[in-house]
Enzyme design. Sequence first.
Site, PDB file in Angstrom:
ATOM      1  CE  LYS A   1      41.870-117.824 -11.626  1.00 20.44           C
ATOM      2  NZ  LYS A   1      40.668-117.220 -11.265  1.00 20.44           N
TER       3      LYS A   1
ATOM      4  NE  ARG B   1      42.604-119.687  -4.784  1.00 16.03           N
ATOM      5  CZ  ARG B   1      42.313-120.147  -5.987  1.00 16.03           C
ATOM      6  NH1 ARG B   1      43.010-120.913  -6.701  1.00 16.03           N
ATOM      7  NH2 ARG B   1      40.816-120.193  -6.435  1.00 16.03           N
TER       8      ARG B   1
ATOM      9  NE  ARG C   1      33.102-121.974 -13.089  1.00 12.72           N
ATOM     10  CZ  ARG C   1      34.146-121.588 -12.472  1.00 12.72           C
ATOM     11  NH1 ARG C   1      35.003-120.959 -13.088  1.00 12.72           N
ATOM     12  NH2 ARG C   1      34.138-121.539 -11.017  1.00 12.72           N
TER      13      ARG C   1
ATOM     14  NE  ARG D   1      35.002-125.161  -9.980  1.00 13.06           N
ATOM     15  CZ  ARG D   1      35.986-124.176  -9.910  1.00 13.06           C
ATOM     16  NH1 ARG D   1      36.813-123.907 -10.884  1.00 13.06           N
ATOM     17  NH2 ARG D   1      36.266-123.821  -8.665  1.00 13.06           N
TER      18      ARG D   1
ATOM     19  NE  ARG E   1      35.241-120.714  -5.578  1.00  9.30           N
ATOM     20  CZ  ARG E   1      34.312-120.977  -6.635  1.00  9.30           C
ATOM     21  NH1 ARG E   1      33.141-121.187  -6.222  1.00  9.30           N
ATOM     22  NH2 ARG E   1      34.778-121.152  -7.917  1.00  9.30           N
TER      23      ARG E   1
HETATM   24  P1  AMP Z   1      39.861-122.876  -8.487  1.00 10.09           P
HETATM   25  O1  AMP Z   1      39.530-123.922  -9.403  1.00 10.09           O
HETATM   26  O2  AMP Z   1      41.316-122.316  -8.990  1.00 10.09           O
HETATM   27  O3  AMP Z   1      38.906-121.963  -8.313  1.00 10.09           O
HETATM   28  O4  AMP Z   1      40.228-123.538  -7.090  1.00 10.09           O
HETATM   29  C1  AMP Z   1      39.187-124.316  -6.530  1.00 10.09           C
HETATM   30  C2  AMP Z   1      39.542-124.590  -4.836  1.00 10.09           C
HETATM   31  O5  AMP Z   1      40.698-125.334  -4.993  1.00 10.09           O
HETATM   32  C3  AMP Z   1      39.607-123.031  -4.309  1.00 10.09           C
HETATM   33  O6  AMP Z   1      38.512-122.375  -3.903  1.00 10.09           O
HETATM   34  C4  AMP Z   1      40.469-123.707  -2.976  1.00 10.09           C
HETATM   35  O7  AMP Z   1      39.818-124.240  -2.035  1.00 10.09           O
HETATM   36  C5  AMP Z   1      41.384-124.535  -3.584  1.00 10.09           C
HETATM   37  N1  AMP Z   1      42.652-124.049  -4.138  1.00 10.09           N
HETATM   38  C6  AMP Z   1      43.092-124.081  -5.667  1.00 10.09           C
HETATM   39  N2  AMP Z   1      44.230-123.379  -5.563  1.00 10.09           N
HETATM   40  C7  AMP Z   1      44.649-122.987  -4.338  1.00 10.09           C
HETATM   41  C8  AMP Z   1      45.697-122.195  -3.710  1.00 10.09           C
HETATM   42  N3  AMP Z   1      46.770-121.747  -4.696  1.00 10.09           N
HETATM   43  N4  AMP Z   1      45.588-122.027  -2.459  1.00 10.09           N
HETATM   44  C9  AMP Z   1      44.690-122.454  -1.617  1.00 10.09           C
HETATM   45  N5  AMP Z   1      43.699-123.109  -2.120  1.00 10.09           N
HETATM   46  C10 AMP Z   1      43.293-123.214  -3.475  1.00 10.09           C
END
Ligand code: AMP
Length: 225
Positions: free
Chosen positions: A17, A93, A130, A162, A173
């Site tokens: 993404k 999400r 990654r 990360r 996740r």
């Molecule tokens: P990502 O970079 O999109 O994988 O997001 C990393 C982390 O941020 C996720 O595992 C959640 O802990 C938090 N996070 C990001 N976006 C959301 C969302 N829309 N709702 C809830 N938690 C989020």
Amino acid sequence: MVPGVRLVLLGKQGAGKGTQCVRLSRHYVVPHISTGDMLRSATRSGTDFGKQVDEYMRLGELVPDDVMVKVVEHRLDQHDTKGRGFILDGFPRTVGQAEVLENLLLPRGLDLVLDLRVPTEAVLERLASRRVCSLCGTIYGIDSPTRRGALCDNCGGELHQRADDTEESIRRRLELYASATEPLTSWYAERNKLAVVDGMGPPEQVASRAIRAIDNRRHDRPPVI
Ligand code: AMP
């Protein structure tokens, strides 16, 4: 050509993404809004808000909807998104977040939701490899390796893994993606907003598929001011 576009990208962790959003935001000249990047930047700067969300992120849990909705509502209220549109990456999400977003975007709504499909074995392989540039955020991995070893091709910044790309957090996740986020694909399909895009292959090929899906949808419609 209708200027600007309002998109959401769905897809498992590691589906690509972030990489695709960078390409699409350049192509359509719209801001890329990554809620994960916004939260990571808050945790790095050590604000109260950053401290509040840090634990959720490290454990791979979802930050509560009411917190996330405020973050996104504030961002969508800025000048750039109001004028040209946006690409949302990591939001919504949950169905709850999607319902709030639908109301926030009335009357025009979203143009399209892309579901970037990649099999779980492939995302596990991608997540293990990654690496992210600590300066500019460029993402590297098996499908897009760096040419400079542990340094970023773009800016020479150091690459790191990360903090939430640990085995346990990845498992959690992906579980949450299946239980809380995947239902959004049928939610958006019922609203005639969904396009499924094959996320396998080189990033430029995936981007061409995504652009084709978006342009097909945009040409279907009269310009909306
Ligand atoms: P990502 O970079 O999109 O994988 O997001 C990393 C982390 O941020 C996720 O595992 C959640 O802990 C938090 N996070 C990001 N976006 C959301 C969302 N829309 N709702 C809830 N938690 C989020």
